[in-house]
Design a protein around this motif. Structure first.
Motif, short mmCIF file in Angstrom:
data_model
loop_
_atom_site.label_atom_id
_atom_site.label_comp_id
_atom_site.label_asym_id
_atom_site.label_seq_id
_atom_site.Cartn_x
_atom_site.Cartn_y
_atom_site.Cartn_z
N VAL A 284 -1.34 -17.77 -4.91
CA VAL A 284 -1.68 -16.35 -5.01
C VAL A 284 -2.18 -16.00 -6.41
O VAL A 284 -3.26 -15.45 -6.57
CB VAL A 284 -0.48 -15.44 -4.66
CG1 VAL A 284 -0.87 -13.97 -4.77
CG2 VAL A 284 0.05 -15.74 -3.27
N ALA A 285 -1.41 -16.33 -7.44
CA ALA A 285 -1.78 -15.91 -8.79
C ALA A 285 -1.06 -16.75 -9.83
O ALA A 285 -0.08 -17.44 -9.51
CB ALA A 285 -1.44 -14.44 -8.99
N ALA B 142 -6.86 -10.57 -3.22
CA ALA B 142 -5.41 -10.39 -3.16
C ALA B 142 -4.94 -9.01 -3.62
O ALA B 142 -3.82 -8.60 -3.35
CB ALA B 142 -4.71 -11.46 -4.00
N THR C 86 -1.14 -10.79 0.45
CA THR C 86 -1.85 -11.92 1.04
C THR C 86 -2.30 -11.53 2.44
O THR C 86 -1.99 -10.45 2.90
CB THR C 86 -0.91 -13.14 1.15
OG1 THR C 86 0.23 -12.75 1.92
CG2 THR C 86 -0.47 -13.62 -0.20
N LEU D 95 -0.21 -7.32 -5.73
CA LEU D 95 -0.96 -8.33 -5.00
C LEU D 95 -0.32 -8.58 -3.64
O LEU D 95 0.90 -8.57 -3.49
CB LEU D 95 -0.99 -9.65 -5.79
CG LEU D 95 -1.66 -9.64 -7.16
CD1 LEU D 95 -1.51 -10.99 -7.84
CD2 LEU D 95 -3.14 -9.27 -7.04
N ALA E 237 -5.85 -14.24 -10.16
CA ALA E 237 -5.43 -14.22 -8.75
C ALA E 237 -6.56 -14.72 -7.86
O ALA E 237 -7.72 -14.67 -8.24
CB ALA E 237 -5.02 -12.81 -8.35
#
Lengths: 228, 80
Positions: free
Chosen positions: A108-109, A30, A84, A82, A26
């Protein structure tokens, strides 16, 4: 690995269930919460991606962080959430050997077998309202992207026009050029649309309902510096 | 009692242990123990962007927010 999205579309968080010894990569910062048996390992490269520090520096230009965090479940399965920094939606992308280009800042991941590269998409991006560098995802597995506002996808076969600043990601097989919105440059500028992105080819585009860049530009005149 | 947050509020049951990012913790049951610790090793804690995390121990509920103000503020600061 099992990924689900919660609290969408306004403040989406991704819930990832990892099997023992499974890893998800990630972007830095996050993580919201995780099981105590999940280990964090920080590097400047993705597990399968090339490059060291230089690729990390390149990611600054893509508005991503230099460092990746690799979360691995040890001694049994684990769960990680997770989030943002911007309010908005997330989307799970399936990679099956195809390539997907993600706007800088929207990554993001991704799972272990997804290859991540920061790529230069040409000087046109100076005007496109998108970042100069894009994140190229390839390989096999799943990736999570985020957006400002709601994410919606469009399947294009031929041509499609999207306003600058609203592109989140697009599939390989598509290419975009910058174009004026109206018949003439005058009507394009007076119409407030100015420059738009004209996509050609076949594939899927993910768009965001709001442009983070215009939001940033609109809110800053109202901010006051803290008097010291 | 009413309380608000930035983003969505997630209620989670803790049994044993859970790691929570400090900027995302909104509320917790009083019987839980909170310990501040580094997210990884010394270098990793600085570079990971996670910094300090909270280790929640015991049996009880925590409420987490899906966004955090520091992250949003640092994003706006890029335009300022």
């Amino acid at each position: 690995m099992d990924i689900s999205l919660e609290y969408n579309p306004g403040s989406t968080a991704a819930k990832i269930r990892l099997d023992e010894n499974e890893t998800i990569t990630a972007e830095g910062g996050a993580m919201i919460a995780m099981s105590s048996n999940v280990d964090i390992y920080t590097t400047t490269k993705s597990k399968k991606g090339g490059g060291g520090l230089m690729s990390g520096v390149k990611r600054i230009f893509a508005q991503e962080s230099i460092f990746f965090n690799h979360f691995t479940a040890k001694q049994g399965s684990g769960t990680i959430y997770l989030g943002t920094s911007l309010p908005g939606d997330m989307e799970i992308l399936d990679l099956t050997g195809n390539k997907i280009y993600v706007q800088g800042g929207s990554y993001v991941a991704s799972s272990e077998d997804v290859h991540l590269e920061t790529v230069w998409q040409g000087a046109k991006n100076l005007l496109s309202g998108e970042s100069l560098f894009w994140v190229e995802l390839s390989g096999q597995g799943k990736a999570i992207i985020n957006a400002f506002g709601v994410i919606y996808s469009i399947d294009v076969d031929g041509e499609y026009i999207i306003d600058t600043g609203h592109i989140v990601a697009y599939e390989e097989g598509l290419n975009f050029t910058l174009s004026k919105a109206g018949e003439s440059w005058l009507s394009s500028i007076l119409g407030g649309e100015g420059i738009v992105c004209k996509f050609k080819g076949k594939g899927r585009i993910w768009c965001q309902s709001h442009s983070s860049t215009s939001f940033g530009q609109q809110i800053t005149p109202h901010l006051k510096a803290i008097k010291s | 009692m009413l309380f608000g947050a930035f983003g969505g509020i997630m209620e989670r049951q803790v049994k044993g242990e859970m790691i929570v990012d400090t900027g995302h913790l909104v509320a917790y049951d009083p019987q839980l123990n909170l310990k501040i610790q580094m997210s990884g090793g010394f270098i990793s804690s600085i570079t990971s962007g996670e910094g300090l995390v909270t280790r929640v121990e015991g049996d009880g509920r925590v409420w987490l927010q899906t966004r955090n103000l520091q992250g949003f503020a640092s994003w706006i600061n890029r335009f300022f």
